[in-house]
Design an enzyme around this catalytic site. Structure first.
Site, PDB file in Angstrom:
ATOM      1  N   GLY A 105       0.831  -1.197   0.000  1.00  0.00           N
ATOM      2  CA  GLY A 105       0.000   0.000   0.000  1.00  0.00           C
ATOM      3  C   GLY A 105       0.860   1.237   0.000  1.00  0.00           C
ATOM      4  CE  LYS A 106       5.283   5.041  -0.140  1.00  0.00           C
ATOM      5  NZ  LYS A 106       6.493   4.299   0.260  1.00  0.00           N
TER       6      LYS A 106
END
Ligand code: NAD
Length: 416
Positions: A105-106
């Site tokens: 994720g980011k």
């Protein structure tokens, strides 16, 4: 990286090369080249002058097949959804290479944090977290620091989430202060991982890091710890640069003194233990190891032909352009790719999450021993795969990552 200007397309190019060699199933190929979830939120904040500003934020969960999404939150005026998606994809491959049970994720918020007061920064952080609150959580998505975010911001993330769920939830975020559920050894973990894989690569190439000459670009978290631990392992750090300047000394720099100097002066420029040097000269030095640990796109076709190092150990994310990487590989330089070389950080974030969930905290030497084992296993898996497929280490790392995610995707089957 030139891929039509899209960082995500650049990631896809790397992916496609490895997927082709692997003979990846076309259906799985489609799944792994699409982000699972992209969230865009508007965060209205009352500024100190009384006016309302609206900031745009993103959270991307690229793939959560192996576990909760994991990846940092970036505050920068240049944040785009394309960039956040590419970074989330890279986190997917990095976690899979490190063999930890996380997806990728980011997050990012378009803002210039240098122009925000502390109160505005806290308000923005809390509102951003509130806007993505349904998507994050210890079992769902676990953020961490990235560019321009730090342990204080992670403390606000943890507090905001905890206020919403009605109890203290330390495992919702990593990179927290040690006093509130952070892990010992986390600050040094990325540089420690760089030291471990560099030592293993040297062993594979038939030399010892003890006595090896090393040049390091960047003296922040990753560069300074890499330099310090490589020096402790017996290497001679002959040059270091940072944003302002650099210092070289062929007899070896005194790294503990340089760490003190950097703390005092916020730069290593002017350090008295050597002669001034710039990045261009640093890249061309006669050394065994070069550690780019500053920014992306530093090793390009302009300077790759000058590089004489046997090993390039990518402490930074994306420090080598694809063309320069090809050139270095073809000219016998052993490039340890970012998704392996700097995976020590996310591996110790995983340890932090494990300790938070247990409510039981390890001694620092236990954290370091576990990191040592994980990094050596990851290095061996990538090296053996690249030898088996007769390819470079970056492609080898992608093959390891893609096959781990693909195997579990197939086992879980299709929900329809
Ligand atoms: P940092 O901000 O602590 O340090 C960056 C360093 O680079 C500073 O010393 C700065 O002076 C130097 N620098 C900036 N411009 C430069 C230039 N033109 N020439 C030479 N040096 C320059 O950042 P960090 O946490 O050490 O991260 C460095 C890189 O490592 C980034 O690419 C980051 O994404 C990556 N990374 C960091 C971690 C982590 O745990 N900190 C984990 C994985 C990857």
């Amino acid at each position: 990286m030139d891929a039509g200007g899209s960082i995500f397309n650049a990631m896809l190019q790397e992916f496609d090369g490895a997927a082709r060699l692997l003979g990846l199933d076309p259906g799985i190929w489609k799944i792994l080249t699409h982000p699972k979830r992209q969230i865009t939120v508007s965060c209205p904040i009352q500024m100190d002058n009384g006016e309302i500003e609206v900031f745009t934020g993103y959270r991307v969960q690229y793939n959560i097949t192996l576990g909760p999404a994991k990846g940092g939150i970036r505050y920068h005026p240049g944040v785009t959804l394309d960039e956040v998606t590419a970074l989330a994809a890279w986190m997917t491959w990095k976690c899979a290479v490190a063999h930890i049970p996380f997806g990728g994720g980011k997050g990012g918020v378009i803002c210039d944090p240098t122009r925000l007061s502390r109160r505005e920064l806290e308000a923005l952080t809390r509102r951003y977290v509130a806007e993505i609150i349904d998507a994050i959580g210890p079992e769902k998505d676990v953020p961490a620091p990235d560019v321009n975010t730090n342990d204080q911001i992670m403390a606000w993330v943890m507090d905001t989430y905890s206020m919403h769920v009605g109890h203290t939830a330390t495992a919702v975020v990593t990179g927290k202060p040690v006093e509130m559920g952070g892990s010992l050894g986390r600050r040094e973990a990325t540089g420690r991982g760089v030291m471990i894989v560099t030592r293993e690569a040297a062993k594979h190439l038939g030399f010892d890091v003890k006595g090896a000459r090393v040049a390091v670009q960047g003296f922040g978290n990753v560069g300074s710890v890499s330099a310090d631990l490589l020096a402790r392992a017996g290497a001679k750090i002959v040059a270091v640069t940072d944003w302002k300047g650099g210092v070289s000394n062929e007899k070896g720099l005194d790294i503990p003194k340089m760490l003190d100097y950097a703390k005092q002066h916020k730069t290593i420029d002017g350090f008295p233990g050597g002669d001034p040097i710039d990045n261009a000269k640093l890249f061309g030095l006669d050394v065994e190891v070069l550690v780019p640990a500053a920014l992306e796109n530093q090793i390009t076709m302009e300077n790759a032909p000058q590089i004489r190092a046997k090993i390039v150990s990518e402490g930074a994310n994306g420090p080598t352009t694809p063309e320069a990487h090809r050139y270095l590989h073809e000219h016998g330089v052993f490039v340890i790719p970012d998704i392996l070389a700097n995976a020590g950080g996310v591996t110790t974030s995983y340890f932090e999450w494990v300790q938070d969930r247990h409510g039981y905290f390890w001694q620092e030497d236990e954290v370091n021993q576990r990191l040592e084992r994980k990094m050596c296993e990851a290095f061996d898996a990538v090296l053996n795969t690249s030898l088996r497929y007769k390819t470079d280490l970056r492609t080898g790392a992608y093959i390891v990552a893609i096959s781990r995610v693909a195997t579990v995707t197939k086992m879980r089957g299709m929900y329809a």
